[in-house]
Design an enzyme around this catalytic site. Sequence first.
Site, PDB file in Angstrom:
ATOM      1  CG  HIS A  31       9.472  40.532  72.410  1.00  0.00           C
ATOM      2  ND1 HIS A  31       8.701  41.171  71.455  1.00  0.00           N
ATOM      3  CD2 HIS A  31      10.723  40.466  71.876  1.00  0.00           C
ATOM      4  CE1 HIS A  31       9.452  41.469  70.399  1.00  0.00           C
ATOM      5  NE2 HIS A  31      10.699  41.050  70.635  1.00  0.00           N
ATOM      6  CG  HIS A  68      15.252  38.906  70.045  1.00  0.00           C
ATOM      7  ND1 HIS A  68      14.879  38.691  68.737  1.00  0.00           N
ATOM      8  CD2 HIS A  68      14.500  39.942  70.490  1.00  0.00           C
ATOM      9  CE1 HIS A  68      13.941  39.574  68.401  1.00  0.00           C
ATOM     10  NE2 HIS A  68      13.691  40.349  69.444  1.00  0.00           N
ATOM     11  CE  LYS A  82       7.622  40.461  66.409  1.00  0.00           C
ATOM     12  NZ  LYS A  82       8.949  40.544  66.975  1.00  0.00           N
ATOM     13  CG  HIS A 118       9.000  45.163  64.888  1.00  0.00           C
ATOM     14  ND1 HIS A 118      10.153  45.003  65.622  1.00  0.00           N
ATOM     15  CD2 HIS A 118       9.023  46.451  64.452  1.00  0.00           C
ATOM     16  CE1 HIS A 118      10.838  46.140  65.626  1.00  0.00           C
ATOM     17  NE2 HIS A 118      10.169  47.032  64.909  1.00  0.00           N
ATOM     18  CG  HIS A 126       9.022  45.869  70.693  1.00  0.00           C
ATOM     19  ND1 HIS A 126       8.465  46.559  69.648  1.00  0.00           N
ATOM     20  CD2 HIS A 126       9.694  44.839  70.143  1.00  0.00           C
ATOM     21  CE1 HIS A 126       8.788  45.961  68.528  1.00  0.00           C
ATOM     22  NE2 HIS A 126       9.529  44.921  68.783  1.00  0.00           N
ATOM     23  CG  ASP A 159      12.803  43.537  71.855  1.00  0.00           C
ATOM     24  OD1 ASP A 159      13.164  42.494  71.295  1.00  0.00           O
ATOM     25  OD2 ASP A 159      12.698  44.633  71.266  1.00  0.00           O
TER      26      ASP A 159
HETATM   27  O1  DOR Z   1      16.314  46.350  68.807  1.00  0.00           O
HETATM   28  C1  DOR Z   1      15.844  45.319  68.348  1.00  0.00           C
HETATM   29  N1  DOR Z   1      16.587  44.203  68.257  1.00  0.00           N
HETATM   30  N2  DOR Z   1      14.595  45.320  67.902  1.00  0.00           N
HETATM   31  C2  DOR Z   1      14.076  44.258  67.254  1.00  0.00           C
HETATM   32  O2  DOR Z   1      12.954  44.311  66.861  1.00  0.00           O
HETATM   33  C3  DOR Z   1      14.919  43.073  66.958  1.00  0.00           C
HETATM   34  C4  DOR Z   1      15.998  42.953  67.913  1.00  0.00           C
HETATM   35  C5  DOR Z   1      17.060  41.979  67.459  1.00  0.00           C
HETATM   36  O3  DOR Z   1      16.705  40.885  67.023  1.00  0.00           O
HETATM   37  O4  DOR Z   1      18.240  42.303  67.553  1.00  0.00           O
HETATM   38 ZN    ZN Z   2      12.256  41.778  69.521  1.00  0.00          ZN
END
Ligand code: DOR
Ligand code: ZN
Length: 338
Positions: free
Chosen positions: A12, A14, A94, A131, A165, A237
Site C-alpha cells: 500500500h 502513495h 481501490k 479504505h 491500513h 501507506d
Molecule cells: O493519511 C492518509 N493519506 N490516508 C489515506 O487514506 C490517503 C493518504 C494520502 O493519499 O495522502
Molecule cells: Zn493510503
Amino acid sequence: MELQIETPLDLHLHLREGAMLQQVAPFSAAQFAAGVIMPNLVEPVDSLQRLRKYRQQVQDACGDVLFTPLMTLFFREYSREELVAAKDEIIGLKLYPAGITTQSEGGVRDFDRIGETVSLLEELDIPLLVHGESNGFVMDREQEFLPVYSWLAENFPRLRIVMEHITTAKSVELLNRYDNVAATVTLHHLLITLDDVAGGLLQPDLFCKPIAKRPEDREALCQAVFRGHPRLFFGSDSAPHPRHKKECCGCAAGVFSAPVALPMLAQLFEANNCLEKLAGFVSNHGRTFYRINPPSKSAFLERAPWQVPESHGSVTSFLSGQVLEWRMKNTEQTTSNH
Ligand code: DOR
Ligand code: ZN
C-alpha cells in the site's frame, strides 16, 4: 550482523506525480521489490490509459533500480469489457468512500450501487482493496465501516477483499471471521497511538487517515502481526505531502514512512523477539493472498545506527531525527521470475 529479506513488498503505497514522485519513489525502490501503487492522484487513475501512463512514470522515477509497480484502478462503476481489458495489468481496484481522505472526492457515495461492479470483480477474480471508514466520529469510523466488509465477504464469497491500513482490535476480529478477507498494516499504526499525534503538542507528521487509535488497538495489531497472522501483510501507506501542506492551518493527512520502512520494521520485530516473522509479514503473506510472483530481489540490512534526516527536500519523514538500529545495505536484483 546482517539481515537478508527475500523480495520484500510494500502492499500500500502513495507515490504521487511530478516532482514529488521523483523525490519519493527512490526510497521505496531502494528497499522493496514491488509496491501496490494507490490511484488517488489529483485526477484519479480510473482508466487503463491513465494507468499505463502512470505506471511508466513510476518506472521512470525508479530509474535502473528494479521495482515492480503493482497498479490499482480507482473504484467506479466499470463495465465487464473495461475490467477484462484491465485484469492482467492491475492487482485490484481501490475503493474509497467519497471524500473520506486525500483526493477521494470521486469515490463511492452510495454503497447500494456498487454490487454490479463488485460482482464482476468476483467473477473475474480481481481483488477489491478498501479504505474502510464511515463519515462518523473520527475514532469510530473504522468500526462503523465493518458491516460493509461483512456484507462484501458474505455476499461475494469468492472475492478477495483487502481491508487497507487497519487500526483497531475489532478489525482484527473481523479478519479472523472470513477467509476471503486480508488486511494491510502500516508501520506507524504498529508504533503510535492518538496520544502521539495529539496528546502533547500537535504532530502534523503523524496525522493520517485512519487516525491512530487507542493503546489496546495498537496492542491487538501488534499481537496479530508479531504472531504471524497469515492474512496480515505490510502496506506502509507512506503518503508524502509537502511541508507547507502539513505545517499549516488544515494539515493534510498522511505519514511519509518510506525512508524508514524496512529498517524500522526490523528493529520493531527484533525488539519483540519475532524477527523470524518479518519475512511472512513483508513478503510471503501478501504474495500468497494476491497470488503474485514479482521478480526476485533481496534486501540486505546491517546493524549500524543511523540518524533519520530531518527532511528530504520538501517532505519530512516519519521518525525524522531519531536514531535507528538497522540500515539498508544494498539490494540484489535478478530480472527473472522464479
Ligand atoms: O493519511 C492518509 N493519506 N490516508 C489515506 O487514506 C490517503 C493518504 C494520502 O493519499 O495522502
Ligand atoms: Zn493510503
